[in-house]
Write a protein that holds these residues in place. Structure first.
Motif, PDB file in Angstrom:
ATOM      1  N   SER A   1     -27.495  28.628  41.534  1.00 53.51           N
ATOM      2  CA  SER A   1     -27.899  27.285  41.103  1.00 53.51           C
ATOM      3  C   SER A   1     -26.978  26.219  41.694  1.00 53.51           C
TER       4      SER A   1
ATOM      5  N   THR B   1     -27.844  24.982  45.105  1.00 49.39           N
ATOM      6  CA  THR B   1     -29.030  24.152  45.337  1.00 49.39           C
ATOM      7  C   THR B   1     -28.631  22.705  45.583  1.00 49.39           C
TER       8      THR B   1
ATOM      9  N   GLU C   1     -27.292  20.777  47.818  1.00 44.31           N
ATOM     10  CA  GLU C   1     -26.876  20.872  49.216  1.00 44.31           C
ATOM     11  C   GLU C   1     -25.905  19.767  49.615  1.00 44.31           C
TER      12      GLU C   1
END
Lengths: 316, 286, 439
Positions: free
Chosen positions: C287, C290, C292
């Motif tokens: 998680s 994610t 980025e």
């Protein structure tokens, strides 16, 4: 006037009274059999799908054991006795009754007021108002629970709005505190069900004898007085029906507790049905105890309905 | 929001005193607030279906351009088509069967009434008090015994016959003129034909009202399908959206889109049948 | 008039037709389904699987399918997404009604729930002890989750080893580095957290209000659990638990631990820069990655230790799951599939590690180069090798069958303590609740 309620159900219109007492002719006998044939599918379904499981649940409530290893309880009332020590069940019962006594009266009074306003023949844009008020009733319970969960999140719409208006300085943790979480459930119930009851009241208002309203006007009664002394009494059967339906629905409430608050914080918003689900399927499964809990729910519903019918049946 | 001028059909209204006008204005303000509160969450739901998760969490009240992306992420992991199919199948089957079974029973209780049938009616009414939670476990075992877990029957059968619908149709049968039945009998019509040819067409509003209530209840049904439909292939829309929040990362745009899709059928049914709905509960035969 | 009736009749007929065809098609579906009666022609090459996270365990299954297909080209998996919250009630209902025919071949089970299900409903599982799956290549403590009376029921999947993940850029603003947070005590952690909060306005950690995961990780790091060896609840008079709750409440009071209401809000605080770090099972790294835009700004270290408890470590665990073969499975195929993939393929673990952050429990996987490779997202730190070394130090946790009841009860107690209830009284009540559930 033919508003349907449990109360009027008893009182069969006069016109049918004579026939039943006479000796039946062959044709009448045949008709009586046809009548039974008409009833049987519905009656059998209710019997098999409701009464039989209810009886089974009674037997189950006298049994104990985890999972599939069920045995007769010793003593037989063990599950019911055990319930007395169940703090969580007591809490969920308190929660459920709290929703009942706060939400149902507010909802039904608001619905009565709204129905009365909407029933005014001189109201403009009537279909718009009706649509706006009815539409929540068409939304699924799971859907609206999730929408409410989103808008009452810490960074959700409601907090953003209140911060923007300057009503609050810090976001409120709506679903994280007992009081506000219960409030959100009650607000959700009001939002979803008020319009639904307006429909029933509008239907009942159509049945009010216009001459009685005229008579009240002639006697010099104002609109509010007329509402209380002429309109309300005539709507009594419908009000009784909505009270029973709402009570029933609230006592059995599951979807909102499960989807909107997940029963939290600290089980303080959990309903009885939600707890029953947890006991039976989520935790170490205890079906016997679950069945005993369900019987307590049944008894509460039955007692409340009996009280309501007793009160509602009193004629003034 | 004023109510100063009214149609010429009601000449008296134009002469309302100030107090009444204020009261009238207050009424419209009140209705506006109620309407706003009523529609607000729905508006948010519709708008959010077109927004990204970030915009949903930022409480954006403007339509976005993420609708297609939301649809894609919704359908990537969720079989929406299958859930819609099962929801529709369950709701339509329940509604049609419930209307047939309950209306014929309501009619039977009224038209062929006898003391014994009245007694049976009373017993059936008692079922109204049985909370679903009380019957859930044995009902599950019953269907399991018949190997009906994961079947449409398991969802539909318990919902077909309800005391409320029987009561509704019995009341409407009460307002149905018995002279019509007598006349039809003299014409040699069979009892079943009288029901289908005389009663059913006359009672359209009642059927509409019953259909709306039954369809919505069936469509929205959550707890029982959740228990009885064990195979994920059979899941319904409410189950699908409820599971949405069980994942590790929630895509709010897609969730709101799913919520919107779930609500559309009931909204449409409701508004198509809205007029008959009130009429049906009024019990007025036209 | 007639129109309406015809319409009604037609609708009724159509519905019945649809209903019946749906039911018969469902029967058809069942017989084609390998989870039904095995022995049917094509059924021999397909396995049905229940798992819950498309980005994690479902992804891992899909990769395992590819690996197995190299040797068995006809093999396919039918993976069905079932959230954990739904999977548990489903197992209960199926077991209760003895409808084992509806079970998939393989299902995923939370390690913490394994004992409960295996004890209550042994009929759901296949005993895999002697099926040739190399369970000795997993850490003993992990296999213990799925072992009842010496019989093994699960193949461990992901590791629940806890990590202390930190935003290096945020703690940097207060002048700290990851090293400052390594091998510390909780009071040192809190002191630095206050500095970070003062410098950046960002709390150190977040978590779901009423869910005691953080506290239970602290408890386990101190070598304690909510049950004693006999499975009796030890919520009262548990010094480590008292100390953990005290630390937790201090952090909440000082504003360095942000309480949120739901899992997605929790993830939101991590990926949106709402916190300077998080402490959780290593699966949380999926998680974290994610976000980025935060690449390179994360680092991982071990947990603070509770100084009030003797023998407290810097290591703990949260979550983790294992694959179970159901009693309805094509046992031979399922066992061979799991033995060659989850319990036998370095190649497989090398694929799922970088893309899903799925750290294996399978010991040979740790020798692979992939585990020692630097991870750019975590500033070039070889975090998976570090996690494996953390894993070796995790004290065993006694879950028992009533883990979830105890977890819920402790969660309620924490909420009550926060609301002003005396801690001892709240924990007494939690103990009573668990004892009640066990009675």
């Amino acid at each position: 006037m033919s508003t349907m309620t449990p109360a009027t159900m008893l009182k069969r219109p006069e016109r049918n009274k004579g026939g039943a007492k006479r000796q039946l002719s062959p044709a009448a006998k045949r008709r009586s059999l046809t009548g039974w044939a008409f009833l049987i599918p519905a009656a059998v379904l209710i019997g098999v799908m409701m009464f039989w499981p209810m009886f089974q649940a009674l037997i189950l409530s006298f049994q104990t054991g985890r999972g599939t290893n069920l045995d007769w309880a010793d003593p037989l009332l063990f599950n019911y006795d055990r319930m007395l020590d169940d703090d969580v069940f007591r809490l969920t019962m308190t929660n459920t009754l709290l929703y009942l006594v706060i939400q149902v009266p507010i909802m039904l009074i608001s619905a009565l007021v709204l129905a009365n306003i909407l029933n005014n023949p001189r109201l403009r844009w009537k279909s718009f108002w009706r649509t706006a008020i009815f539409v929540p009733a068409a939304i699924s319970l799971v859907s609206y629970s999730l929408v409410f969960r989103t808008i009452f999140a810490t960074d959700g719409l409601v907090n953003d709005f209140l911060l923007w208006v300057g009503f609050i300085d810090l976001p409120i943790n709506w679903l994280g505190e007992t009081g506000t979480a219960r409030l959100v459930i009650i607000l959700g119930l009001l939002w979803r069900w008020t319009g639904f009851n307006v429909i029933f009241y509008l239907a009942a208002l159509q049945n009010i004898d216009p001459t009685t309203l005229e008579a009240a006007k002639m006697d010099g009664a104002g609109p509010i007085r007329t509402f209380f002394s002429v309109t309300i009494p005539q709507m009594k059967p419908m009000i009784l029906l909505t009270v029973i339906m709402s009570t029933n629905g609230t006592i059995q409430m599951f979807d909102e507790s499960y989807n909107l608050t997940r029963g939290g914080p600290a089980n303080t918003t959990m309903t009885m049905s939600h707890y029953l689900y947890e006991v039976s399927f989520q935790n170490n499964p205890n079906f016997g105890y679950g069945a005993a809990l369900s019987y307590v729910i049944l008894i509460i519903v039955a007692v409340l309905a009996a009280i309501q019918m007793k009160v509602g049946d009193k004629r003034d | 929001m004023t109510d100063v001028t009214t149609t010429s059909a009601r000449p008296k209204a134009g002469e309302k005193p100030l107090g009444a006008r204020l009261r009238s204005a207050g009424k419209y303000v009140f209705l506006s607030i109620v309407a706003l509160l009523s529609i607000g969450p729905l508006y948010f739901m519709v708008v959010s279906a077109t927004n990204t998760t970030q915009d949903v969490l930022a409480s954006s009240m403007l339509p976005g351009s993420n609708l297609i992306a939301n649809w894609q992420s919704l359908t990537e992991f969720q079989d929406v088509g299958s859930a819609m199919y099962h929801s529709t199948l369950n709701a339509v089957a329940t509604t049609v069967l419930a209307l047939v079974v309950c209306s014929i029973a309501g009619y039977g209780f009224e038209v062929y009434h006898s003391p014994n049938k009245d007694r049976l009616m009373w017993v059936l009414m008692l079922a109204m008090m049985i909370p679903f939670a009380a019957t859930m476990i044995p009902l599950f075992q019953l269907f399991a015994d018949f190997g009906l877990i994961n079947s449409t029957w398991a969802v539909v059968l318990p919902a077909i016959s309800t005391p409320l619908l029987i009561l509704l149709f019995r009341q409407s049968a009460r307002s149905f003129p018995h002279e019509i039945i007598e006349a039809a009998r003299i014409d040699g019509l069979k009892e079943v034909s009288i029901f289908f040819r005389m009663f059913v067409p006359t009672m359209k509003p009642t059927y509409a009202a019953a259909a709306v209530i039954t369809f919505m209840t069936a469509w929205n049904n959550f707890l029982w399908p959740k228990v009885i439909l064990v195979n994920p292939d059979y899941q319904t829309m409410p189950m699908l959206i409820s599971n949405f929040t069980g994942g590790y990362v929630v895509d709010y745009g897609a969730l709101m889109l799913a919520v919107l899709i779930t609500s559309l059928p009931t909204i449409i049914i409701f508004f198509v049948l809205q007029r008959s709905f009130v009429a049906g509960f009024t019990g007025v035969v036209k | 008039m007639t129109k309406f009736r015809t319409g009604m009749t037609m609708a009724a007929a159509a519905t019945l037709a649809i209903t019946l065809s749906a039911c018969s098609s469902s029967d058809g579906g069942d017989s084609a389904d390998p989870s039904g009666d095995t022995g049917g022609g094509e059924g021999g090459n397909t396995l049905t699987v229940w798992a819950w996270d498309p980005a994690f365990n479902i992804y891992a299954m899909e990769e395992a399918e590819k690996v197995y297909q190299q040797e068995h080209p006809d093999f396919t998996l039918d993976i069905q997404e079932v959230t954990w919250e739904d999977l548990q009630p489903r197992l209960t209902t199926l077991a209760q009604s003895q409808e084992f025919g509806e079970l998939p071949d393989i299902f995923l089970m939370q390690n913490n729930a394994f004992q409960k299900n295996a004890i209550n409903y042994p009929d759901l599982f296949t005993d895999i002890t002697d099926l040739g799956i190399g369970l000795e290549e997993f850490p003993e403590g992990v296999v213990a989750y799925s072992t009842v009376d010496g019989a093994n029921y699960g193949v461990p999947f992901d590791s629940g080893t806890a990590i202390n993940a930190l935003r290096t850029d945020i703690i940097g603003e207060a002048g700290y580095t990851v090293d400052d947070f390594t091998d510390v005590t909780w009071s040192e952690f809190i002191a630095m957290g206050e500095e970070v909060l003062a410098a950046t306005g960002t709390p150190m950690l977040s978590g779901i209000a009423g869910e005691p995961d953080t506290i239970l990780m602290m408890l386990q790091s101190a070598g304690q659990s909510m049950f004693d060896a006999e499975g009796n609840p030890t919520i009262t008079d548990n010094a480590a638990l008292d100390a953990s709750i005290e630390v937790y409440n201090e952090m909440v009071d000082k504003g360095i631990y942000l309480e949120v209401n739901s899992w997605d809000e929790y993830i939101g605080t991590i990926v949106n820069g709402g916190v300077a770090g998080t402490i959780n099972g290593v699966w949380i790294s999926g998680s974290i990655q994610t976000a980025e835009d935060q690449a390179g700004n994360w680092a991982v270290t071990n947990l603070p230790a509770i100084e009030a408890v003797d023998g407290a470590t810097h290591f703990s665990a949260n979550g983790g799951s294992s694959w179970a073969i159901s009693s309805n499975a094509d046992v031979e195929l399922a066992a061979d599939f799991l033995a060659t993939t989850f319990a036998g393929s370095t190649e497989f673990y090398d694929t799922i590690l970088p893309s899903a952050g799925a750290v294996a429990n399978w010991i040979p996987a740790g020798d692979s180069d992939v585990y020692n490779q630097p991870v750019d997202f975590f500033g070039g730190q070889p975090i998976y090798a570090d996690v494996i070394s953390f894993g070796a130090g995790v004290p065993a946790n006694n879950t028992g069958a009533y883990y979830y009841e105890a977890r819920d009860a402790v969660g309620v107690a924490i909420t009550q303590i926060k609301g002003g209830t005396d801690p001892a009284a709240a924990l007494d009540e939690a103990q009573a609740t668990v004892e009640f559930a066990m009675s």
